[in-house]
Motif scaffolding. Structure first.
Motif, PDB file in Angstrom:
ATOM      1  N   LEU A  67     117.384  41.390 -20.955  1.00 52.28           N
ATOM      2  CA  LEU A  67     118.062  40.160 -20.550  1.00 52.28           C
ATOM      3  C   LEU A  67     119.565  40.247 -20.803  1.00 52.28           C
ATOM      4  N   ASN A  68     119.954  40.882 -21.901  1.00 53.67           N
ATOM      5  CA  ASN A  68     121.384  41.078 -22.171  1.00 53.67           C
ATOM      6  C   ASN A  68     122.043  41.882 -21.060  1.00 53.67           C
ATOM      7  N   LYS A  69     121.332  42.915 -20.610  1.00 49.96           N
ATOM      8  CA  LYS A  69     121.891  43.736 -19.532  1.00 49.96           C
ATOM      9  C   LYS A  69     122.004  42.920 -18.246  1.00 49.96           C
ATOM     10  N   MET A  70     121.021  42.069 -18.007  1.00 45.79           N
ATOM     11  CA  MET A  70     121.090  41.184 -16.839  1.00 45.79           C
ATOM     12  C   MET A  70     122.320  40.278 -16.924  1.00 45.79           C
ATOM     13  N   ARG A  71     122.589  39.762 -18.111  1.00 47.13           N
ATOM     14  CA  ARG A  71     123.744  38.879 -18.282  1.00 47.13           C
ATOM     15  C   ARG A  71     125.044  39.647 -18.018  1.00 47.13           C
ATOM     16  N   GLN A  72     125.099  40.901 -18.488  1.00 50.09           N
ATOM     17  CA  GLN A  72     126.291  41.705 -18.227  1.00 50.09           C
ATOM     18  C   GLN A  72     126.503  41.895 -16.726  1.00 50.09           C
ATOM     19  N   LEU A  73     125.421  42.109 -15.990  1.00 53.02           N
ATOM     20  CA  LEU A  73     125.518  42.260 -14.540  1.00 53.02           C
ATOM     21  C   LEU A  73     125.929  40.946 -13.873  1.00 53.02           C
ATOM     22  N   GLN A  74     125.460  39.831 -14.414  1.00 55.58           N
ATOM     23  CA  GLN A  74     125.927  38.530 -13.923  1.00 55.58           C
ATOM     24  C   GLN A  74     127.436  38.410 -14.107  1.00 55.58           C
ATOM     25  N   ASP A  75     127.906  38.798 -15.283  1.00 53.15           N
ATOM     26  CA  ASP A  75     129.333  38.683 -15.585  1.00 53.15           C
ATOM     27  C   ASP A  75     130.177  39.607 -14.716  1.00 53.15           C
ATOM     28  N   LEU A  76     129.554  40.660 -14.159  1.00 54.02           N
ATOM     29  CA  LEU A  76     130.247  41.535 -13.218  1.00 54.02           C
ATOM     30  C   LEU A  76     130.211  40.965 -11.795  1.00 54.02           C
ATOM     31  N   GLY A  77     129.534  39.822 -11.636  1.00 45.79           N
ATOM     32  CA  GLY A  77     129.543  39.140 -10.344  1.00 45.79           C
ATOM     33  C   GLY A  77     128.315  39.342  -9.489  1.00 45.79           C
ATOM     34  N   HIS A  78     127.260  39.937 -10.043  1.00 43.80           N
ATOM     35  CA  HIS A  78     126.075  40.218  -9.239  1.00 43.80           C
ATOM     36  C   HIS A  78     125.030  39.107  -9.355  1.00 43.80           C
ATOM     37  N   GLN A  79     124.141  39.071  -8.380  1.00 45.41           N
ATOM     38  CA  GLN A  79     123.099  38.051  -8.326  1.00 45.41           C
ATOM     39  C   GLN A  79     121.851  38.549  -9.034  1.00 45.41           C
ATOM     40  N   VAL A  80     121.459  37.863 -10.092  1.00 45.56           N
ATOM     41  CA  VAL A  80     120.255  38.277 -10.795  1.00 45.56           C
ATOM     42  C   VAL A  80     119.088  37.378 -10.383  1.00 45.56           C
ATOM     43  N   ILE A  81     117.926  38.018 -10.295  1.00 47.85           N
ATOM     44  CA  ILE A  81     116.704  37.326  -9.886  1.00 47.85           C
ATOM     45  C   ILE A  81     115.727  37.421 -11.037  1.00 47.85           C
ATOM     46  N   PHE A  82     115.404  36.289 -11.614  1.00 50.98           N
ATOM     47  CA  PHE A  82     114.433  36.231 -12.701  1.00 50.98           C
ATOM     48  C   PHE A  82     113.091  35.907 -12.067  1.00 50.98           C
ATOM     49  N   LEU A  83     112.257  36.932 -11.956  1.00 55.95           N
ATOM     50  CA  LEU A  83     110.979  36.795 -11.266  1.00 55.95           C
ATOM     51  C   LEU A  83     109.862  36.567 -12.269  1.00 55.95           C
ATOM     52  N   ILE A  84     109.216  35.441 -12.162  1.00 55.39           N
ATOM     53  CA  ILE A  84     108.069  35.137 -13.017  1.00 55.39           C
ATOM     54  C   ILE A  84     106.806  35.569 -12.282  1.00 55.39           C
ATOM     55  N   GLY A  85     106.101  36.528 -12.879  1.00 51.07           N
ATOM     56  CA  GLY A  85     104.934  37.104 -12.225  1.00 51.07           C
ATOM     57  C   GLY A  85     103.687  36.272 -12.439  1.00 51.07           C
ATOM     58  N   ASP A  86     103.686  35.085 -11.862  1.00 56.41           N
ATOM     59  CA  ASP A  86     102.526  34.213 -12.061  1.00 56.41           C
ATOM     60  C   ASP A  86     101.297  34.732 -11.324  1.00 56.41           C
ATOM     61  N   PHE A  87     101.506  35.490 -10.234  1.00 55.35           N
ATOM     62  CA  PHE A  87     100.367  36.077  -9.522  1.00 55.35           C
ATOM     63  C   PHE A  87      99.903  37.362 -10.211  1.00 55.35           C
ATOM     64  N   THR A  88     100.831  38.256 -10.517  1.00 52.95           N
ATOM     65  CA  THR A  88     100.452  39.528 -11.144  1.00 52.95           C
ATOM     66  C   THR A  88      99.892  39.330 -12.544  1.00 52.95           C
ATOM     67  N   ALA A  89     100.250  38.237 -13.199  1.00 48.03           N
ATOM     68  CA  ALA A  89      99.676  37.965 -14.523  1.00 48.03           C
ATOM     69  C   ALA A  89      98.173  37.718 -14.436  1.00 48.03           C
ATOM     70  N   LEU A  90      97.704  37.332 -13.249  1.00 47.33           N
ATOM     71  CA  LEU A  90      96.263  37.147 -13.063  1.00 47.33           C
ATOM     72  C   LEU A  90      95.526  38.489 -13.112  1.00 47.33           C
ATOM     73  N   ILE A  91      96.261  39.581 -12.807  1.00 46.08           N
ATOM     74  CA  ILE A  91      95.670  40.922 -12.854  1.00 46.08           C
ATOM     75  C   ILE A  91      95.807  41.509 -14.250  1.00 46.08           C
ATOM     76  N   GLY A  92      97.012  41.435 -14.796  1.00 46.54           N
ATOM     77  CA  GLY A  92      97.278  42.024 -16.102  1.00 46.54           C
ATOM     78  C   GLY A  92      97.895  43.399 -15.945  1.00 46.54           C
ATOM     79  N   ASP A  93      99.098  43.582 -16.488  1.00 47.50           N
ATOM     80  CA  ASP A  93      99.817  44.854 -16.375  1.00 47.50           C
ATOM     81  C   ASP A  93      99.120  45.926 -17.208  1.00 47.50           C
ATOM     82  N   PRO A  94      98.692  47.052 -16.586  1.00 42.02           N
ATOM     83  CA  PRO A  94      98.026  48.103 -17.354  1.00 42.02           C
ATOM     84  C   PRO A  94      98.993  49.053 -18.055  1.00 42.02           C
TER      85      PRO A  94
END
Length: 409
Positions: A67-94
């Motif tokens: 998240l810190n790295k994401m904030r640094q990229l925001q401060d450089l002017g880029h668009q960050v996308i915080f994706l909540i995996g509400d569908f993939t959480a139904l599967i479970g990351d192996p």
């Protein structure tokens, strides 16, 4: 503008240095440099994706590395996308699993997601963050779409994944639905048109799938940036709530301060690199001061105050320091003390004292507790039946016996 036509300027090189700080791997670096250059030339921000499944409601400092790295990229002017995996959480990351991960119920996912972004916003700038849920497009795929997506990746490629290979060779079952997880995470990148996807080192395979799927769909491939997994307070395992070695970003300031002060001097520099917003030059200067005779405790105090101020306030950081010093005013904590791993948690305080050599017998350990001579992290222990969970603690007996004791999971 094609990637190979974008000019590489000193500003681009400056941005790249910020992006690479503390990272584990940037793939493919030459492509990303060109993406940065084109972004500057066209004044068009890059789309930076981070996907997190709401498998637990609380975020700890380990999560904030990326998240810190994401904030640094925001401060450089880029668009960050915080994706909540509400569908993939139904599967479970192996990822990194030796067994099939139990899927969460929709109710659990909903409850966890409620506080997830609110806590992430303590690091990210909410005004410059795009919030998405992958159920937006995954729900629409349906059976036909899922079959079509699965046709774009081979079983052989999927079995290149280390945890799948290990489980297959060990005769440990792999459910077919687990193959869908990296495919769907990769499909997220297609839908979001990501230029860069970020994740921990354990996510590398999934991130590469996204890169390949974008090519399959006729898109320019995303680059990937992996960040190290932060060790917990025990200095051994990655920070995890289940292992009891975590520091939550919503914990009380006094608790955060005490846990940060309990980490080893060596681990402190790892935390500085991955958690501090101070420049690398400042950190190197501080390291030199320690080599020249500055008490490492002072550097640790500065780190603890920086982190507490970030998630609470400057006053909270100052009060936490004052409270910490007040707890230890009666007996100064030595800078050098034995560091001992005594066994698995939970463990009773009397056994801990014996195993650590702070008492020669159970009766002596019990007597020390009854006489008020035992402290854990500066707090006097009165209950001889007290058990401690996994983590690292400063244990004191009397005025002169100290040990930094670690209990493993």
């Amino acid at each position: 503008m094609p990637l190979n036509e974008a000019p590489i300027t000193p500003e681009v090189e400056h941005d790249l240095k910020i992006v690479k700080r503390g990272c584990d791997e940037l793939l493919v670096e030459s492509e990303f440099v060109r993406k940065l250059a084109r972004s500057r030339a066209e004044s068009k921000p890059l789309r930076i994706k981070l996907g997190l499944d709401p498998t637990a409601p609380d975020i700890h400092l380990g999560h904030t590395v990326v998240l810190n790295k994401m904030r640094q990229l925001q401060d450089l002017g880029h668009q960050v996308i915080f994706l909540i995996g509400d569908f993939t959480a139904l599967i479970g990351d192996p990822s990194g699993r030796n067994t099939t991960r139990p899927p969460l119920t929709p109710e659990q996912i909903h409850e966890n997601a409620k506080t997830y972004y609110e806590q992430a916003s303590m690091v990210l700038d909410p005004a410059r963050t795009e919030i998405r849920y992958n159920s937006e497009w995954c729900d629409k795929l349906g059976a036909r779409g899922m079959i079509k997506l699965a046709s774009r990746y081979t079983v052989a490629r999927m079995m290149e994944r280390e945890d799948f290979t290990r489980r297959f060779k060990g005769g440990i079952p792999i459910s077919v639905h687990e193959f869908l997880y990296p495919l769907l995470q990769g499909y997220d990148s297609v839908e979001l048109k990501a230029d860069l996807e970020m994740g921990g080192t354990d996510q590398k395979f999934n991130l590469l799938v996204g890169r390949e799927l974008q090519r399959e769909y006729g898109m320019e491939s995303q680059c990937i940036l992996t960040m190290p997994l932060l060790e917990g307070t025990d200095g051994v395992d990655k920070m995890s709530k289940s292992k009891g070695n975590y520091i939550g970003i919503t914990e009380a300031p006094d608790s955060m301060f005490g846990k940060l002060m309990s980490i080893s001097d060596t681990l402190m520099w790892r935390y500085y690199e991955l958690l501090s917003f101070r420049s690398l030059e400042d950190i190197e200067a501080l390291q030199q001061q320690v080599k020249d005779g500055l008490n490492p405790r002072e550097a640790k105090v500065a780190l603890a105050q920086e982190i507490i101020e970030r998630f609470h306030s400057r006053k909270a950081a100052e009060d936490a320091l004052a409270s910490f010093e007040a707890r230890f005013r009666d007996g100064a904590i030595p800078d050098d003390m034995p560091e001992i791993t005594v066994g698995q948690a939970p463990m009773g305080i009397l056994k801990i004292l014996r195993e650590a050599g702070l008492a020669v017998s159970g009766s002596e350990a019990q007597r020390n507790v009854q006489q008020g001579g035992v402290k854990v992290d500066g707090q006097r222990i009165e209950d001889k039946s007290l058990e401690l969970g996994a983590g690292t603690y400063v244990v004191q007996v009397g005025k002169r016996k100290f040990a930094r004791i670690t209990l493993t999971v």
